[in-house]
Design a protein around this motif. Structure first.
Motif, PDB file in Angstrom:
ATOM      1  N   SER A   1      40.707  29.978  31.003  1.00 23.91           N
ATOM      2  CA  SER A   1      41.543  29.042  31.744  1.00 23.91           C
ATOM      3  C   SER A   1      41.078  28.957  33.196  1.00 23.91           C
ATOM      4  CB  SER A   1      43.017  29.467  31.690  1.00 23.91           C
ATOM      5  OG  SER A   1      43.221  30.664  32.432  1.00 23.91           O
ATOM      6  N   THR A   2      41.625  28.000  33.902  1.00 25.64           N
ATOM      7  CA  THR A   2      41.212  27.704  35.276  1.00 25.64           C
ATOM      8  C   THR A   2      41.317  28.899  36.196  1.00 25.64           C
ATOM      9  OG1 THR A   2      41.838  25.383  35.032  1.00 25.64           O
ATOM     10  CG2 THR A   2      41.733  26.243  37.274  1.00 25.64           C
ATOM     11  N   THR A   3      42.369  29.700  36.048  1.00 24.41           N
ATOM     12  CA  THR A   3      42.635  30.788  37.003  1.00 24.41           C
ATOM     13  C   THR A   3      42.305  32.172  36.446  1.00 24.41           C
ATOM     14  OG1 THR A   3      44.967  30.788  36.310  1.00 24.41           O
ATOM     15  CG2 THR A   3      44.385  29.484  38.252  1.00 24.41           C
ATOM     16  N   ASP A   4      41.415  32.243  35.465  1.00 20.84           N
ATOM     17  CA  ASP A   4      40.973  33.543  34.937  1.00 20.84           C
ATOM     18  C   ASP A   4      39.924  34.158  35.875  1.00 20.84           C
ATOM     19  OD1 ASP A   4      42.621  33.562  32.760  1.00 20.84           O
ATOM     20  OD2 ASP A   4      41.129  32.786  31.352  1.00 20.84           O
ATOM     21  N   PHE A   5      40.369  34.562  37.051  1.00 21.49           N
ATOM     22  CA  PHE A   5      39.441  35.095  38.047  1.00 21.49           C
ATOM     23  C   PHE A   5      38.891  36.473  37.676  1.00 21.49           C
ATOM     24  CE2 PHE A   5      41.488  31.736  40.358  1.00 21.49           C
ATOM     25  CZ  PHE A   5      40.521  31.276  41.228  1.00 21.49           C
ATOM     26  N   ASP A   6      39.488  37.093  36.686  1.00 21.04           N
ATOM     27  CA  ASP A   6      38.968  38.383  36.222  1.00 21.04           C
ATOM     28  C   ASP A   6      37.935  38.200  35.114  1.00 21.04           C
ATOM     29  OD1 ASP A   6      40.721  37.437  34.342  1.00 21.04           O
ATOM     30  OD2 ASP A   6      41.746  39.340  34.006  1.00 21.04           O
ATOM     31  N   ILE A   7      37.371  37.001  35.003  1.00 20.01           N
ATOM     32  CA  ILE A   7      36.365  36.719  33.988  1.00 20.01           C
ATOM     33  C   ILE A   7      35.203  37.707  34.093  1.00 20.01           C
ATOM     34  CG2 ILE A   7      35.213  35.033  35.486  1.00 20.01           C
ATOM     35  CD1 ILE A   7      34.524  33.415  32.988  1.00 20.01           C
ATOM     36  N   THR A   8      34.735  38.198  32.942  1.00 18.14           N
ATOM     37  CA  THR A   8      33.653  39.169  32.936  1.00 18.14           C
ATOM     38  C   THR A   8      32.296  38.458  32.966  1.00 18.14           C
ATOM     39  OG1 THR A   8      33.455  39.239  30.525  1.00 18.14           O
ATOM     40  CG2 THR A   8      35.102  40.697  31.550  1.00 18.14           C
ATOM     41  N   GLU A   9      31.256  39.233  33.241  1.00 15.73           N
ATOM     42  CA  GLU A   9      29.913  38.667  33.259  1.00 15.73           C
ATOM     43  C   GLU A   9      29.525  38.147  31.873  1.00 15.73           C
ATOM     44  OE1 GLU A   9      25.366  40.062  34.461  1.00 15.73           O
ATOM     45  OE2 GLU A   9      27.097  41.173  35.226  1.00 15.73           O
ATOM     46  N   THR A  10      29.965  38.852  30.826  1.00 17.82           N
ATOM     47  CA  THR A  10      29.676  38.421  29.459  1.00 17.82           C
ATOM     48  C   THR A  10      30.370  37.100  29.145  1.00 17.82           C
ATOM     49  OG1 THR A  10      29.486  40.727  28.738  1.00 17.82           O
ATOM     50  CG2 THR A  10      29.810  39.070  27.016  1.00 17.82           C
ATOM     51  N   GLU A  11      31.619  36.969  29.576  1.00 15.00           N
ATOM     52  CA  GLU A  11      32.361  35.725  29.364  1.00 15.00           C
ATOM     53  C   GLU A  11      31.742  34.576  30.150  1.00 15.00           C
ATOM     54  OE1 GLU A  11      36.783  37.693  28.534  1.00 15.00           O
ATOM     55  OE2 GLU A  11      36.174  37.103  30.563  1.00 15.00           O
TER      56      GLU A  11
ATOM     57  N   TYR B   1      34.522  36.547  41.260  1.00 20.55           N
ATOM     58  CA  TYR B   1      35.555  35.537  41.456  1.00 20.55           C
ATOM     59  C   TYR B   1      36.826  36.124  42.068  1.00 20.55           C
ATOM     60  CZ  TYR B   1      32.756  32.383  38.562  1.00 20.55           C
ATOM     61  OH  TYR B   1      31.751  31.589  38.077  1.00 20.55           O
ATOM     62  N   MET B   2      37.032  37.426  41.903  1.00 20.66           N
ATOM     63  CA  MET B   2      38.246  38.046  42.448  1.00 20.66           C
ATOM     64  C   MET B   2      38.299  37.927  43.971  1.00 20.66           C
ATOM     65  SD  MET B   2      40.083  38.989  39.933  1.00 20.66           S
ATOM     66  CE  MET B   2      41.280  40.088  40.715  1.00 20.66           C
ATOM     67  N   LYS B   3      37.125  37.785  44.604  1.00 20.88           N
ATOM     68  CA  LYS B   3      37.107  37.625  46.056  1.00 20.88           C
ATOM     69  C   LYS B   3      37.720  36.297  46.478  1.00 20.88           C
ATOM     70  CE  LYS B   3      33.108  40.580  47.043  1.00 20.88           C
ATOM     71  NZ  LYS B   3      31.734  40.651  47.612  1.00 20.88           N
ATOM     72  N   PHE B   4      37.784  35.340  45.547  1.00 17.23           N
ATOM     73  CA  PHE B   4      38.390  34.052  45.856  1.00 17.23           C
ATOM     74  C   PHE B   4      39.911  34.152  45.930  1.00 17.23           C
ATOM     75  CE2 PHE B   4      34.643  31.486  43.907  1.00 17.23           C
ATOM     76  CZ  PHE B   4      33.869  31.812  45.024  1.00 17.23           C
ATOM     77  N   LYS B   5      40.459  35.280  45.474  1.00 12.94           N
ATOM     78  CA  LYS B   5      41.903  35.518  45.596  1.00 12.94           C
ATOM     79  C   LYS B   5      42.140  36.340  46.866  1.00 12.94           C
ATOM     80  CE  LYS B   5      44.047  36.724  41.781  1.00 12.94           C
ATOM     81  NZ  LYS B   5      44.359  37.378  40.495  1.00 12.94           N
ATOM     82  N   GLN B   6      41.932  35.703  47.999  1.00 15.11           N
ATOM     83  CA  GLN B   6      42.016  36.390  49.280  1.00 15.11           C
ATOM     84  C   GLN B   6      43.474  36.666  49.630  1.00 15.11           C
ATOM     85  OE1 GLN B   6      40.108  34.281  52.443  1.00 15.11           O
ATOM     86  NE2 GLN B   6      40.160  35.995  53.860  1.00 15.11           N
ATOM     87  N   THR B   7      43.781  37.928  49.854  1.00 16.56           N
ATOM     88  CA  THR B   7      45.169  38.332  50.074  1.00 16.56           C
ATOM     89  C   THR B   7      45.415  38.730  51.525  1.00 16.56           C
ATOM     90  OG1 THR B   7      44.658  40.621  49.462  1.00 16.56           O
ATOM     91  CG2 THR B   7      45.382  39.150  47.703  1.00 16.56           C
ATOM     92  N   ASP B   8      46.701  38.737  51.893  1.00 19.57           N
ATOM     93  CA  ASP B   8      47.110  39.274  53.184  1.00 19.57           C
ATOM     94  C   ASP B   8      48.154  40.358  52.932  1.00 19.57           C
ATOM     95  OD1 ASP B   8      49.430  37.947  52.539  1.00 19.57           O
ATOM     96  OD2 ASP B   8      49.167  36.339  54.018  1.00 19.57           O
ATOM     97  N   PHE B   9      48.830  40.781  53.984  1.00 23.82           N
ATOM     98  CA  PHE B   9      49.792  41.884  53.866  1.00 23.82           C
ATOM     99  C   PHE B   9      50.886  41.577  52.860  1.00 23.82           C
ATOM    100  CE2 PHE B   9      53.875  43.698  55.259  1.00 23.82           C
ATOM    101  CZ  PHE B   9      53.592  45.036  55.076  1.00 23.82           C
ATOM    102  N   LEU B  10      51.414  40.353  52.891  1.00 22.74           N
ATOM    103  CA  LEU B  10      52.513  39.994  51.998  1.00 22.74           C
ATOM    104  C   LEU B  10      52.090  40.057  50.535  1.00 22.74           C
ATOM    105  CD1 LEU B  10      54.192  36.957  53.816  1.00 22.74           C
ATOM    106  CD2 LEU B  10      55.097  39.275  53.571  1.00 22.74           C
ATOM    107  N   ASP B  11      50.879  39.601  50.258  1.00 25.73           N
ATOM    108  CA  ASP B  11      50.408  39.553  48.875  1.00 25.73           C
ATOM    109  C   ASP B  11      50.275  40.934  48.256  1.00 25.73           C
ATOM    110  OD1 ASP B  11      50.155  36.748  49.017  1.00 25.73           O
ATOM    111  OD2 ASP B  11      48.209  36.948  49.986  1.00 25.73           O
ATOM    112  N   ARG B  12      50.153  41.943  49.093  1.00 27.06           N
ATOM    113  CA  ARG B  12      49.991  43.313  48.593  1.00 27.06           C
ATOM    114  C   ARG B  12      51.323  43.981  48.299  1.00 27.06           C
ATOM    115  NH1 ARG B  12      46.469  43.216  53.247  1.00 27.06           N
ATOM    116  NH2 ARG B  12      44.365  42.608  52.591  1.00 27.06           N
ATOM    117  N   LEU B  13      52.422  43.246  48.459  1.00 30.16           N
ATOM    118  CA  LEU B  13      53.756  43.804  48.227  1.00 30.16           C
ATOM    119  C   LEU B  13      54.295  43.445  46.842  1.00 30.16           C
ATOM    120  CD1 LEU B  13      55.413  43.104  51.708  1.00 30.16           C
ATOM    121  CD2 LEU B  13      54.309  45.204  50.901  1.00 30.16           C
TER     122      LEU B  13
END
Length: 324
Positions: free
Chosen positions: A283-293, A69-81
């Motif tokens: 929650s809706t935005t828990d993109f770091d959800i584990t496989e067990t969860e 799911y972390m891939k759904f948080k697609q970042t650009d240069f600004l997001d890495r700051l």
């Protein structure tokens, strides 16, 4: 040969909790149900699109369990700051992350079933077996896609399903809005359909037409018993969460209470899970959800549907709520 029962399905938005929908769908399919029409908002729109394309519960389960799911948080240069960069993304792009990866991921899955545009999910009567919701911030209205694409003078049949789903799940601030140009040249900002109706249970049955098959809803709840309880508000974080939760759920909860029979035809999937004795609400935005969860949420969906089926009887429901 006994005919398999058919049903329509309406799926609530819920971000990463969508794996719960998959578990419930698989349980219904194992009980013999076949889906005719489907509708959804946000994450519910993603699952609904896969169902409309011909994916079965077991196929979707394999997809979702291995999904990063972390891939759904697609970042650009600004997001890495850091925080400052995210603030600039909001300032310039009206959202932190891009949903382009999600759209491409979904389109690839749909293409594997030879489904790309709304013409591919068109029923014999000329209607569409898939509907998703979005919100037009520019006109401050709920859009039901694909039919409301006519407002933009867009050819519905050729419009990509993945693009419509991207409109439906663009959580404000979290994701950049989907920009769509109107006939007069004005740019419309489209965001998550859950902002106005996160659980559009009446979309496939407005209560006015005779019913041949049931419309079954798939809804999330935060407590293990899915009862409605008062939520704590002890910090500013609690306060902000309550505001967001109210925006997403209050209107739909009100409609469920007003419309006769909606609660009785809703599968209530708990987003509360227990891992190694520790209880947690996903929650809706828990993109770091584990496989067990993710597996625990999936099992919640299966159990919720199985519990629903023990009490569900379409004929009794019609006699109770649709006497005419």
């Amino acid at each position: 040969m006994r005919q398999m029962p058919r049903c329509n399905g309406v799926l609530e938005g819920g971000g990463v909790k969508g794996i719960g929908h998959v578990g419930a769908i698989q349980a219904l399919e194992q009980a013999g149900y076949q889906f005719h029409r489907v509708a959804g908002s946000s994450a519910g729109a993603i699952v609904a699109a896969l169902v409309a394309a011909g994916y079965h519960g077991d196929e979707m389960a394999e997809l979702m369990k291995t999904l990063d799911y972390m891939k759904f948080k697609q970042t650009d240069f600004l997001d890495r700051l850091g925080a400052a960069g995210k603030a600039l993304s909001i300032l310039f792009h009206y959202g932190i992350y891009s949903a382009a990866y999600l759209e491409a991921w979904l389109n690839e899955l749909l293409m594997k079933k030879h489904v790309a545009c709304f013409r591919d999910v068109k029923a014999a009567d000329g209607t569409y077996r898939l509907q998703v919701t979005s919100v037009d911030l520019t006109t401050q209205e709920l859009l039901v896609l694909p039919q409301d694409l006519r407002k933009f003078h867009i050819d519905i049949d050729s419009f990509p399903i993945a693009a419509a789903v991207r409109m439906s799940m663009s959580i404000p601030i979290f994701y950049e809005p989907y920009l769509l140009k109107g006939q007069n040249g004005n740019v419309h900002y489209l965001v998550d359909g859950g902002l106005l109706s996160n659980y559009p249970i009446n979309l496939l049955d407005d209560g006015t037409k005779p019913l041949k098959i049931p419309t079954i809803g798939f809804q999330f709840c935060k407590d293990s018993d899915c009862s409605i309880t008062a939520k704590p508000c002890n910090t500013i974080i609690d306060y902000v969460k309550l505001i967001i939760s109210t925006l997403l759920d209050a209107y739909d909860n009100d409609q469920i209470e007003k419309a006769k029979g909606n609660r009785d035809r809703s599968i209530r999937i708990s987003s509360a899970i227990t891992i190694n004795g520790d209880k947690k609400n996903i929650s809706t935005t828990d993109f770091d959800i584990t496989e067990t969860e993710s597996e625990a949420l999936y099992q919640n969906g299966i159990q919720a549907a199985q519990h629903f089926l023990k009490h569900w009887n379409f004929d009794k429901w019609k006699r109770k709520y649709r006497n005419s």
